[in-house]
Scaffold this active site. Sequence first.
Site, PDB file in Angstrom:
ATOM      1  CG  HIS A 164      -2.083  -0.943   1.059  1.00  9.35           C
ATOM      2  ND1 HIS A 164      -2.671  -1.602   2.115  1.00  9.35           N
ATOM      3  CD2 HIS A 164      -2.776  -1.339  -0.050  1.00  9.35           C
ATOM      4  CE1 HIS A 164      -3.665  -2.359   1.675  1.00  9.35           C
ATOM      5  NE2 HIS A 164      -3.744  -2.204   0.364  1.00  9.35           N
ATOM      6  CD  GLU A 167      -0.747   0.348   4.689  1.00  6.90           C
ATOM      7  OE1 GLU A 167      -0.176  -0.756   4.572  1.00  6.90           O
ATOM      8  OE2 GLU A 167      -1.978   0.471   4.799  1.00  6.90           O
ATOM      9  CG  HIS A 310      -0.156  -4.177   5.017  1.00 14.17           C
ATOM     10  ND1 HIS A 310      -0.771  -3.649   3.902  1.00 14.17           N
ATOM     11  CD2 HIS A 310       0.201  -5.441   4.677  1.00 14.17           C
ATOM     12  CE1 HIS A 310      -0.792  -4.542   2.938  1.00 14.17           C
ATOM     13  NE2 HIS A 310      -0.197  -5.655   3.383  1.00 14.17           N
ATOM     14  CD  GLU A 369      -2.420  -3.523   8.972  1.00 21.07           C
ATOM     15  OE1 GLU A 369      -1.839  -2.428   8.838  1.00 21.07           O
ATOM     16  OE2 GLU A 369      -3.162  -4.023   8.099  1.00 21.07           O
TER      17      GLU A 369
END
Length: 399
Positions: A164, A167, A310, A369
């Site tokens: 992404h 990110e 991420h 994450e």
Amino acid sequence: MQQYTVCKGDTLERIAASRGLSRVHIINANPWAGEQPYLIPGQIIFLPSSPRRRYVVQPGDSPEKVAAAFQVRESSLLEMNPGLSRSYFPEGRVLVLPHAERNRIIQLEGEYGYHHLSHDIMRLTEFHPLITSGTIGESVLGKPIPYLKIGEGARSIHVNASIHANEWITTPCILRFVEEYVNALEGGRRWNGYDPRHWFAQCTLWVVPMVNPDGVELVQEGVQPNNPYYGQLTAWNGGRIDYRHWKANINGVDLGDQFPAHWEEEVQRRGKKGPGPRDYAGTAPLSEPEAAALADFTLQTSPDAAVSLHSQGQEIYWNYRNYEPKESRDWSRRLAQASGYRAVKLEGSDAGYKDWFIQEFRRPGFTVEIGLGKNPLPLEDFDHVSLETGLIVAELLSI
């Protein structure tokens, strides 16, 4: 004040870092700069003089102690303060401090972009022959997508980052770990209690540090009217000129929804009919060159475990539709304990890299994450978020 003409790739943070300033220093001299999401090539900005750090010598201080405290060379400190020496270092004297010495390749000088990545991979492989590199394919705009390899063991671990676009901090985080790993290995030292000699002998680590380079560049630098993609990107972005929320690639396809793991169900769930900043899964699984290259590379290397980095949330997702092997839950708990994150069983999500990896190989796969806050995560979070990232990968290498 000095005048400076903005060049392509310049941002406030990058200009400030290269001159020993802060973002605030430049905005104070150019108040309008804080109101623009991006600098525009050709703009003229005014740069204040670089402020020097100063320090008042305290009781018991010595040049050696002060140099260590501020991470500078003792010789540089004495050169900048003529008349002082190890034998004459009077209490109360005001010192001018040199800039902190660089002892790492992976540094943040503003936003970490594709040109930083390319430069740093060249330096990492030049100074550390134990690291090798190559490419897995190209992005939509033809940027080579690099990988790094370290280790000679039979057990294979894959890590990817920056699927992404906003990110992008995941890229320097994993690169910082690679650099610290090889430095500890070459120096015969442990890394946060782990033995990198064990990693090198038992495992081969494959890292794809920036899967989505076109998207990262868009988030960090925006797009100007002379860019052939300007019209369609502006339309897909709802007329906004700020792309810092953008997750997709340059085609407006979310690479996190591109993998052949119940892709059709993810398309229905998302409900996105066309390109945009996020959540559009494309016309078919692996329709985008970045996703196809990552899948092909994974099939070629056949990892025993995989991590997709991420941001943000400080969570570790470890399951997918009961395809995951029984050890995945326990491994996720070990990764969580090492990093301080939460291991989470995630439901209602398909077509991600981790989902496809687990479905394809029936081996442990994890979406991690990193950090907390709003994407892109602030630059000042880098040191502790990179450590958390490293601890997760270190634990996985040690299982």
